[in-house]
Design a protein around this motif. Structure first.
Motif, PDB file in Angstrom:
ATOM      1  N   GLU A 117      30.289  76.293  97.090  1.00 44.68           N
ATOM      2  CA  GLU A 117      31.569  75.838  96.544  1.00 44.68           C
ATOM      3  C   GLU A 117      31.370  75.154  95.184  1.00 44.68           C
ATOM      4  O   GLU A 117      32.132  75.396  94.246  1.00 44.68           O
ATOM      5  N   LEU A 118      30.336  74.336  95.085  1.00 43.39           N
ATOM      6  CA  LEU A 118      30.064  73.623  93.838  1.00 43.39           C
ATOM      7  C   LEU A 118      29.674  74.554  92.698  1.00 43.39           C
ATOM      8  O   LEU A 118      29.965  74.280  91.530  1.00 43.39           O
ATOM      9  N   THR A 119      28.987  75.625  93.018  1.00 46.13           N
ATOM     10  CA  THR A 119      28.475  76.503  91.970  1.00 46.13           C
ATOM     11  C   THR A 119      29.337  77.734  91.690  1.00 46.13           C
ATOM     12  O   THR A 119      29.063  78.451  90.737  1.00 46.13           O
ATOM     13  N   LYS A 120      30.368  77.962  92.481  1.00 49.09           N
ATOM     14  CA  LYS A 120      31.145  79.195  92.284  1.00 49.09           C
ATOM     15  C   LYS A 120      31.907  79.221  90.967  1.00 49.09           C
ATOM     16  O   LYS A 120      32.158  80.272  90.411  1.00 49.09           O
ATOM     17  N   ASN A 121      32.252  78.069  90.425  1.00 51.77           N
ATOM     18  CA  ASN A 121      32.988  78.022  89.157  1.00 51.77           C
ATOM     19  C   ASN A 121      32.119  77.513  88.016  1.00 51.77           C
ATOM     20  O   ASN A 121      32.619  76.939  87.059  1.00 51.77           O
ATOM     21  N   PHE A 122      30.827  77.759  88.122  1.00 57.74           N
ATOM     22  CA  PHE A 122      29.903  77.301  87.088  1.00 57.74           C
ATOM     23  C   PHE A 122      30.236  77.965  85.757  1.00 57.74           C
ATOM     24  O   PHE A 122      30.370  79.178  85.661  1.00 57.74           O
ATOM     25  N   LYS A 123      30.375  77.144  84.740  1.00 52.94           N
ATOM     26  CA  LYS A 123      30.639  77.635  83.390  1.00 52.94           C
ATOM     27  C   LYS A 123      29.458  77.245  82.520  1.00 52.94           C
ATOM     28  O   LYS A 123      29.043  76.089  82.493  1.00 52.94           O
ATOM     29  N   PHE A 124      28.916  78.207  81.817  1.00 57.28           N
ATOM     30  CA  PHE A 124      27.776  77.946  80.948  1.00 57.28           C
ATOM     31  C   PHE A 124      28.258  77.648  79.541  1.00 57.28           C
ATOM     32  O   PHE A 124      29.029  78.412  78.946  1.00 57.28           O
ATOM     33  N   ASP A 125      27.793  76.529  78.999  1.00 54.57           N
ATOM     34  CA  ASP A 125      28.079  76.137  77.630  1.00 54.57           C
ATOM     35  C   ASP A 125      26.746  75.817  76.973  1.00 54.57           C
ATOM     36  O   ASP A 125      26.044  74.893  77.399  1.00 54.57           O
ATOM     37  N   ILE A 126      26.367  76.571  75.920  1.00 53.36           N
ATOM     38  CA  ILE A 126      25.052  76.427  75.303  1.00 53.36           C
ATOM     39  C   ILE A 126      24.839  75.030  74.714  1.00 53.36           C
ATOM     40  O   ILE A 126      23.754  74.459  74.849  1.00 53.36           O
ATOM     41  N   ILE A 127      25.849  74.459  74.111  1.00 55.02           N
ATOM     42  CA  ILE A 127      25.703  73.130  73.515  1.00 55.02           C
ATOM     43  C   ILE A 127      25.457  72.095  74.609  1.00 55.02           C
ATOM     44  O   ILE A 127      24.563  71.252  74.490  1.00 55.02           O
ATOM     45  N   ASP A 128      26.220  72.167  75.659  1.00 57.87           N
ATOM     46  CA  ASP A 128      26.047  71.258  76.800  1.00 57.87           C
ATOM     47  C   ASP A 128      24.670  71.456  77.438  1.00 57.87           C
ATOM     48  O   ASP A 128      23.980  70.487  77.764  1.00 57.87           O
ATOM     49  N   ALA A 129      24.244  72.706  77.580  1.00 54.48           N
ATOM     50  CA  ALA A 129      22.953  73.003  78.195  1.00 54.48           C
ATOM     51  C   ALA A 129      21.804  72.449  77.360  1.00 54.48           C
ATOM     52  O   ALA A 129      20.879  71.828  77.894  1.00 54.48           O
ATOM     53  N   VAL A 130      21.852  72.650  76.044  1.00 49.86           N
ATOM     54  CA  VAL A 130      20.797  72.150  75.158  1.00 49.86           C
ATOM     55  C   VAL A 130      20.739  70.623  75.232  1.00 49.86           C
ATOM     56  O   VAL A 130      19.662  70.032  75.281  1.00 49.86           O
ATOM     57  N   GLN A 131      21.882  69.989  75.281  1.00 45.89           N
ATOM     58  CA  GLN A 131      21.935  68.523  75.371  1.00 45.89           C
ATOM     59  C   GLN A 131      21.284  68.042  76.676  1.00 45.89           C
ATOM     60  O   GLN A 131      20.516  67.088  76.679  1.00 45.89           O
ATOM     61  N   LYS A 132      21.557  68.709  77.771  1.00 45.19           N
ATOM     62  CA  LYS A 132      21.001  68.323  79.072  1.00 45.19           C
ATOM     63  C   LYS A 132      19.494  68.572  79.146  1.00 45.19           C
ATOM     64  O   LYS A 132      18.792  67.907  79.894  1.00 45.19           O
ATOM     65  N   LEU A 133      19.005  69.524  78.364  1.00 39.91           N
ATOM     66  CA  LEU A 133      17.591  69.888  78.411  1.00 39.91           C
ATOM     67  C   LEU A 133      16.711  69.070  77.467  1.00 39.91           C
ATOM     68  O   LEU A 133      15.496  69.219  77.482  1.00 39.91           O
ATOM     69  N   LYS A 134      17.301  68.190  76.682  1.00 39.20           N
ATOM     70  CA  LYS A 134      16.531  67.480  75.658  1.00 39.20           C
ATOM     71  C   LYS A 134      15.414  66.614  76.231  1.00 39.20           C
ATOM     72  O   LYS A 134      14.407  66.398  75.572  1.00 39.20           O
TER      73      LYS A 134
END
Length: 182
Positions: A156-173
């Protein structure tokens, strides 16, 4: 409708196999993939014995490799039905290995497979209920219920996962990763 119930002990399956050099990796340990293949076979045997029909693997829910298995050790696998749904069953598998020279036994793996009963035409069919006759049976059944509930929450938590490259890069720093997008 009258439901049939089977005891956990009625459909439990155990088998042992000596680990040969042909099952080893370059480090002299038994390949994890070979062990996974054996686990799938015993899960099938246990689920088919409980359901009285052909079964297929729906998912491998957990595989915990705890200790390596050496060539020359006797591996014993024990499988039992931990949980039943309408057409599915959770099969719990425990793997121990024994050094046949010293007699030392070690717990090597615990795994959970979800199996689904099928008719000859490939349709899912109902499985017998499970008659719980020990505290251990009840513990395993309720643990499987919890695991199923967690899996449902995760889905349920992952079914509406939206990928955003800017958000992803920020989380991976702060992670141990280097990003080199061309």
């Amino acid at each position: 409708m009258h439901t049939i119930f089977k005891k956990v002990s009625e459909t439990a399956v155990t088998f042992s196999e000596l680990m040969l050099p042909s099952t080893s990796n370059f480090n002299g340990k038994v390949h994890g993939g070979y062990i996974l293949s054996l686990m799938d076979q015993i899960a099938f045997a246990c689920a088919s014995k409980h359901s009285g029909t052909y079964c297929v693997t729906a998912s491998v829910d957990t595989v915990n490799f705890l200790n390596p298995i050496e060539v020359g050790e006797l591996v014993t696998m024990k499988a039992c039905i931990n949980y039943v749904g309408n057409t599915s069953m959770v099969v719990g598998i425990r793997i121990d290995s024994e050094n046949i020279q010293t007699g030392k036994i070690k717990h090597c793996n615990s795994s959970y497979f979800t199996m689904v009963a099928r008719s000859q035409n490939g349709k899912s069919v109902p499985v017998p209920g499970l008659l719980l006759t020990s505290k251990n049976d009840v513990r395993r059944f309720t643990r499987s219920m919890q695991q199923k509930a967690l899996a449902k929450q995760y889905k349920e938590l992952t079914k509406n996962f939206k990928f955003d490259i800017i958000d992803a890069v920020q989380k991976l720093k702060d992670e141990k990763v280097k990003i080199d997008l061309l």
